[in-house]
Design an enzyme around this catalytic site. Structure first.
Site, PDB file in Angstrom:
ATOM      1  CD  GLU A 188      91.079 -29.295  86.872  1.00 32.11           C
ATOM      2  OE1 GLU A 188      90.265 -28.797  86.091  1.00 32.11           O
ATOM      3  OE2 GLU A 188      91.218 -30.518  86.994  1.00 32.11           O
ATOM      4  NE  ARG A 208      83.919 -33.065  89.928  1.00 31.26           N
ATOM      5  CZ  ARG A 208      84.983 -32.834  89.201  1.00 31.26           C
ATOM      6  NH1 ARG A 208      84.951 -31.928  88.244  1.00 31.26           N
ATOM      7  NH2 ARG A 208      86.114 -33.489  89.394  1.00 31.26           N
ATOM      8  CB  ILE A 240     105.436 -30.780  87.572  1.00 28.94           C
ATOM      9  CG1 ILE A 240     104.820 -29.405  87.268  1.00 28.94           C
ATOM     10  CG2 ILE A 240     106.150 -30.786  88.921  1.00 28.94           C
ATOM     11  CD1 ILE A 240     105.746 -28.250  87.432  1.00 28.94           C
TER      12      ILE A 240
HETATM   13  P1  ADP Z   1      91.755 -33.030  84.381  1.00 30.31           P
HETATM   14  O1  ADP Z   1      90.858 -31.870  84.657  1.00 30.31           O
HETATM   15  O2  ADP Z   1      91.610 -33.580  82.997  1.00 30.31           O
HETATM   16  O3  ADP Z   1      91.705 -34.082  85.457  1.00 30.31           O
HETATM   17  P2  ADP Z   1      94.141 -31.805  85.540  1.00 30.31           P
HETATM   18  O4  ADP Z   1      94.680 -30.499  85.097  1.00 30.31           O
HETATM   19  O5  ADP Z   1      93.421 -31.833  86.843  1.00 30.31           O
HETATM   20  O6  ADP Z   1      93.242 -32.437  84.378  1.00 30.31           O
HETATM   21  O7  ADP Z   1      95.326 -32.851  85.605  1.00 30.31           O
HETATM   22  C1  ADP Z   1      95.104 -34.211  85.867  1.00 30.31           C
HETATM   23  C2  ADP Z   1      96.416 -34.918  86.176  1.00 30.31           C
HETATM   24  O8  ADP Z   1      97.315 -34.786  85.072  1.00 30.31           O
HETATM   25  C3  ADP Z   1      97.177 -34.361  87.353  1.00 30.31           C
HETATM   26  O9  ADP Z   1      96.736 -34.871  88.582  1.00 30.31           O
HETATM   27  C4  ADP Z   1      98.587 -34.812  87.027  1.00 30.31           C
HETATM   28  O10 ADP Z   1      98.768 -36.175  87.303  1.00 30.31           O
HETATM   29  C5  ADP Z   1      98.656 -34.644  85.536  1.00 30.31           C
HETATM   30  N1  ADP Z   1      99.160 -33.293  85.185  1.00 30.31           N
HETATM   31  C6  ADP Z   1      98.413 -32.199  84.873  1.00 30.31           C
HETATM   32  N2  ADP Z   1      99.204 -31.126  84.618  1.00 30.31           N
HETATM   33  C7  ADP Z   1     100.477 -31.544  84.766  1.00 30.31           C
HETATM   34  C8  ADP Z   1     101.775 -30.906  84.655  1.00 30.31           C
HETATM   35  N3  ADP Z   1     101.892 -29.620  84.314  1.00 30.31           N
HETATM   36  N4  ADP Z   1     102.867 -31.647  84.903  1.00 30.31           N
HETATM   37  C9  ADP Z   1     102.781 -32.964  85.251  1.00 30.31           C
HETATM   38  N5  ADP Z   1     101.603 -33.617  85.368  1.00 30.31           N
HETATM   39  C10 ADP Z   1     100.458 -32.933  85.131  1.00 30.31           C
END
Ligand code: ADP
Length: 449
Positions: free
Chosen positions: A288, A292, A203
């Site tokens: 996700e 916690r 995205i």
């Molecule tokens: P983690 O659990 O490792 O923190 P997340 O799935 O929560 O991973 O994603 C962390 C960050 O990575 C998000 O806040 C965003 O900045 C980036 N991100 C994750 N998925 C996407 C995506 N599909 N497109 C663009 N950025 C993403």
């Protein structure tokens, strides 16, 4: 209520949990590694026990030592904080086997939501929009290629067991995809002991917006509105705020409800967070759910007046939620800055060492959650966050001004920190207008100096 709680963590979150326990009249038991003898959480707890050497696997990740400590000292419950064992279903199970209450959701719920590919399935079934991507795990390049062609490049490869921004790779083309799959698989295997990967559409310029939820063991669920965590460096959050400057009331309402639907579908209780990305057009997608307490929980506490950690402990002790959804009102604006012992002038290199003079900011609307003090030595063994500065203001401009004032008051002698970097962000005109997205730092603040 529990008579005593063991805190299976260190640093500011251990201090935060100790404070909540004290207000609830619960005896606190700290654990510490040999590197942490002088830590604030050790001094603040009623009792403290050494559980092993400096390496986390010998102490804060050492399940048998933690359980032995809890049993020997008669702890009725364990609060895992965040990181370390907070999202480890085996540890939650082990606590239960030993008759110790794990302060968090049930082990099978942690396990299901901790597998991000599975969590996507749960959210999808609850009717929550997902980032377009694979149905579950991708098994090989051919499968990945077909999905990427369907959803369109760029795509992001993510580890099912991922966390902390690790195991994520961007691919702009089929060739890039092949390489991304190989490196992401290696990284995921090494970091999480699990090589499963899935694919999402990348995205462009999204906001990271998450909903804080609370649920009790009888099935009551409420949400505390959103946090905007778009200010990140390399997918790691640096500054968070609540509410978000990018949500209209109807989207806020929809996201809140869908977060509750996700939690309900998962059979969730305790504190938890449902994370979304919101694209430039205001469309939001589930990414996700975290099972916690999160680092950034104080901004939600500041705008709602709810003590999330106290609620979490009460819920684990079997009490119903103290609030109904209609009791939750968002008032004013809160911002949190993570102050890390890292040198922004040296590519955010960790900067351990001994603090000299130490002066904490105060005054109206300022809260500092920290575990350091004057003459304290920051060791290189653990993460580099040394404090969180949280401010409340009647509106966003007042919160920004107050944060600048508080950070300028903060003296942490001898240790390079991320404070100057935060001040640059707070002074940035785009930030001040609320024009934020996850690559804001890359685009608007030159961070590789
Ligand atoms: P983690 O659990 O490792 O923190 P997340 O799935 O929560 O991973 O994603 C962390 C960050 O990575 C998000 O806040 C965003 O900045 C980036 N991100 C994750 N998925 C996407 C995506 N599909 N497109 C663009 N950025 C993403």
């Amino acid at each position: 209520m529990f008579s005593s709680v063991l805190i299976a963590n260190r640093g500011e979150i251990a201090v935060r949990v100790i404070r909540a326990c004290k207000e609830l009249g619960i005896e606190t038991i700290a654990v510490y590694s040999t590197a942490d003898r002088d830590s604030l959480h050790v001094k603040m707890a009623d009792r403290a026990v050494c559980i092993g050497g400096p390496a986390a696997r010998d102490s804060y990740l050492n399940m048998s030592n933690l359980i032995a400590a809890a049993r020997n000292l008669g702890a009725e419950a364990i609060h895992p904080g965040y990181g370390f064992l907070a999202e480890n279903p085996h540890f939650a199970n082990l606590c239960q086997t030993h008759g110790i209450k794990f302060i968090g959701p049930q082990a099978d719920v942690i396990e299901a939501l901790g597998d991000k590919a599975k969590a996507r399935e749960i959210a999808r079934a609850a009717g929550v929009p997902l980032v377009p991507g694979s149905d579950g795990v991708v098994h090989n390049y051919e499968e990945a290629e077909e999905i990427a062609e369907n959803i369109g490049y760029p795509v992001i490869i993510k580890a099912s067991a991922g966390g902390g921004g690790k195991g994520m790779r961007l691919a702009h083309s089929p060739k890039g995809l092949k390489e991304a799959l190989i490196t992401a698989r290696l990284e995921a295997g090494a970091a999480f002991g699990n090589e499963d990967l899935y694919i999402e559409k990348y995205i462009e310029e999204p906001r990271h917006i998450e909903i804080q939820i609370l649920g009790d063991e009888t099935g009551n669920l409420i949400h505390l509105g959103e946090r905007d965590c778009s200010i990140q460096r390399r997918n790691q959050k640096l500054l968070e705020e609540s509410p978000s400057s990018g949500l209209d009331p109807s989207t806020r309402e929809k996201m809140g409800q869908l977060a509750l639907d996700t939690a309900q579908a998962a059979g969730y209780f305790s504190a938890g967070t449902v994370e979304f990305l919101v694209d430039k057009y205001g469309q939001f997608f589930f990414i996700e759910m975290n099972t916690r307490i999160q680092v950034e929980h104080p901004v939600s506490e500041m705008v709602t007046g709810v003590d999330i950690v106290k609620e979490q402990i009460r819920i684990a002790a079997g009490y119903p939620l103290s609030y109904a959804q209609e009791d939750i009102k968002i008032e004013g604006w809160a911002i949190e800055c993570r102050v890390n012992a890292e040198d922004p002038r040296r590519n955010f290199q960790p900067s351990p060492g001994t603090i000299g003079q130490y002066i904490v900011p105060g005054g109206p609307g300022v809260r500092v959650d920290s575990s350091v003090y004057a003459n304290y030595t920051i060791t290189p063994y653990y993460d580099s966050m040394l404090a969180k500065v949280i401010v409340w203001g009647k509106d966003r401009p007042e919160a920004i001004q107050r944060m600048k004032r508080a950070l300028n008051e903060y003296v942490i002698e001898n240790i390079p920190t991320t404070i100057p970097f935060h001040l640059m962000v707070l002074d940035n005109a785009f930030f001040q207008r609320g024009e934020v997205y996850t690559n804001f730092i890359q685009r608007r603040i030159s961070d590789e100096r």
